[in-house]
Design a protein around this motif. Sequence first.
Motif, short mmCIF file in Angstrom:
data_model
loop_
_atom_site.label_atom_id
_atom_site.label_comp_id
_atom_site.label_asym_id
_atom_site.label_seq_id
_atom_site.Cartn_x
_atom_site.Cartn_y
_atom_site.Cartn_z
N THR A 286 0.82 -1.21 0.00
CA THR A 286 0.00 0.00 0.00
C THR A 286 0.85 1.26 0.00
O THR A 286 1.96 1.29 0.54
CB THR A 286 -0.93 0.03 1.23
OG1 THR A 286 -0.14 -0.08 2.43
CG2 THR A 286 -1.92 -1.11 1.18
N GLY B 120 -2.77 -1.00 -3.17
CA GLY B 120 -3.53 0.23 -3.07
C GLY B 120 -2.65 1.44 -2.86
O GLY B 120 -1.54 1.34 -2.31
N ASN C 142 -3.89 4.34 -1.12
CA ASN C 142 -5.11 4.75 -0.42
C ASN C 142 -4.91 5.91 0.54
O ASN C 142 -5.72 6.11 1.45
CB ASN C 142 -5.69 3.55 0.33
CG ASN C 142 -4.69 2.90 1.27
OD1 ASN C 142 -3.51 2.78 0.94
ND2 ASN C 142 -5.15 2.47 2.43
N VAL D 15 -5.52 8.88 0.10
CA VAL D 15 -6.64 9.81 -0.01
C VAL D 15 -7.68 9.54 1.08
O VAL D 15 -8.39 10.47 1.49
CB VAL D 15 -7.27 9.73 -1.42
CG1 VAL D 15 -7.98 8.40 -1.64
CG2 VAL D 15 -8.18 10.91 -1.69
N ASP D 16 -7.74 8.30 1.57
CA ASP D 16 -8.72 7.97 2.60
C ASP D 16 -8.43 8.66 3.92
O ASP D 16 -9.32 8.80 4.77
CB ASP D 16 -8.76 6.45 2.83
CG ASP D 16 -9.36 5.70 1.65
OD1 ASP D 16 -10.07 6.33 0.84
OD2 ASP D 16 -9.13 4.48 1.54
N ILE D 17 -7.19 9.09 4.14
CA ILE D 17 -6.83 9.80 5.37
C ILE D 17 -6.44 11.25 5.07
O ILE D 17 -5.81 11.91 5.89
CB ILE D 17 -5.70 9.08 6.13
CG1 ILE D 17 -4.45 8.91 5.26
CG2 ILE D 17 -6.18 7.71 6.63
CD1 ILE D 17 -3.23 8.39 6.00
N CYS E 20 -1.61 10.29 -2.59
CA CYS E 20 -0.33 9.59 -2.76
C CYS E 20 0.42 10.12 -3.98
O CYS E 20 0.57 9.43 -5.00
CB CYS E 20 -0.56 8.09 -2.89
SG CYS E 20 -0.98 7.27 -1.34
N SER F 182 -7.50 8.30 -6.53
CA SER F 182 -8.56 9.21 -6.11
C SER F 182 -9.65 8.54 -5.30
O SER F 182 -10.34 9.20 -4.51
CB SER F 182 -9.18 9.89 -7.34
OG SER F 182 -9.74 8.93 -8.22
N THR F 183 -9.82 7.22 -5.45
CA THR F 183 -10.85 6.51 -4.68
C THR F 183 -10.27 5.79 -3.48
O THR F 183 -11.00 5.48 -2.53
CB THR F 183 -11.58 5.47 -5.55
OG1 THR F 183 -10.66 4.43 -5.92
CG2 THR F 183 -12.17 6.12 -6.80
N GLY F 184 -8.98 5.47 -3.51
CA GLY F 184 -8.37 4.68 -2.45
C GLY F 184 -8.71 3.21 -2.53
O GLY F 184 -8.35 2.43 -1.64
N GLU F 185 -9.41 2.80 -3.60
CA GLU F 185 -9.80 1.40 -3.73
C GLU F 185 -8.59 0.51 -3.99
O GLU F 185 -7.65 0.89 -4.68
CB GLU F 185 -10.81 1.24 -4.88
CG GLU F 185 -12.16 1.88 -4.59
CD GLU F 185 -13.13 1.73 -5.75
OE1 GLU F 185 -12.78 1.04 -6.75
OE2 GLU F 185 -14.24 2.29 -5.66
#
Length: 268
Positions: free
Chosen positions: A119, A141, A143, A145-147, A151, A172-175
Amino acid sequence: MREATMERDLVLRADAGAVATLTLNDPGRLNALSEAMLGALRATLDAIAGETAVRVVVIRGAGRAFCAGHDLREMTEARQAPDGGRARFASLFGQAAALMLAITRLPQPVVAQVHGIATAAGCQLVASCDLAVAAEGTRFGVNGVDIGLFCSTPMVALTRNIPLKHAFHMLSTGEFVEAAEARRLGLVNRVVAAPDLEAETAALAATLAAKLGPVLRLGKRTFYEQAEMGLEAAYAHAGRVMTENMLRPDTAEGIAAFLGKRAPEWEQ
């Protein structure tokens, strides 16, 4: 097999023949790329760069994950500085970028052996390696962006591995993407059953190590040089390199051996 450790055992090195295997050894933190881990891995790679006996490098992670990216606890602590962490953050991201460039510029091919998760900067590390083998079930990932942290530096390596729209979707989605999808996108070369990961990676490394070492190093360097050029310049550069390659005595021996249907007699 020779084993050595560097900087508090954060990176373990084991050599078998012409293959050096480096293990990120901080499993309690999912092998996070702390400042110390970045320094240890960079120092190990810098040492290997001058070792002509090593023809291939494998990077893997100890424990249940390959690498979970930067050490967020360490980064949070940096905020206590008078500048809010600005200088240390800049140093950390510069250190990470220098490591990724060192992998690309290392004379020897580097293979990522990936399991568990890769990640953020850990995904960047996979993307920076020349080849990658992943176990089924591995998740990738970027990810941050989720926090609330896009990245951006992992993006540099990721966008040079997979199509832009897929890269931006991940960023952009963190998926996360599963190993099979990572292979389809071009982030990894092979996906294998988890129990076979070490053996399959070793087999790929052995295939590379069996090639003529100086020519493999020449090929890696030229691969990245031409990739940054325009089409016409790339052909001109590659033509010059291939001409010099053809003039090598060991290349002449390789061609003669092929035509004579025998194994080449190389000193490597």
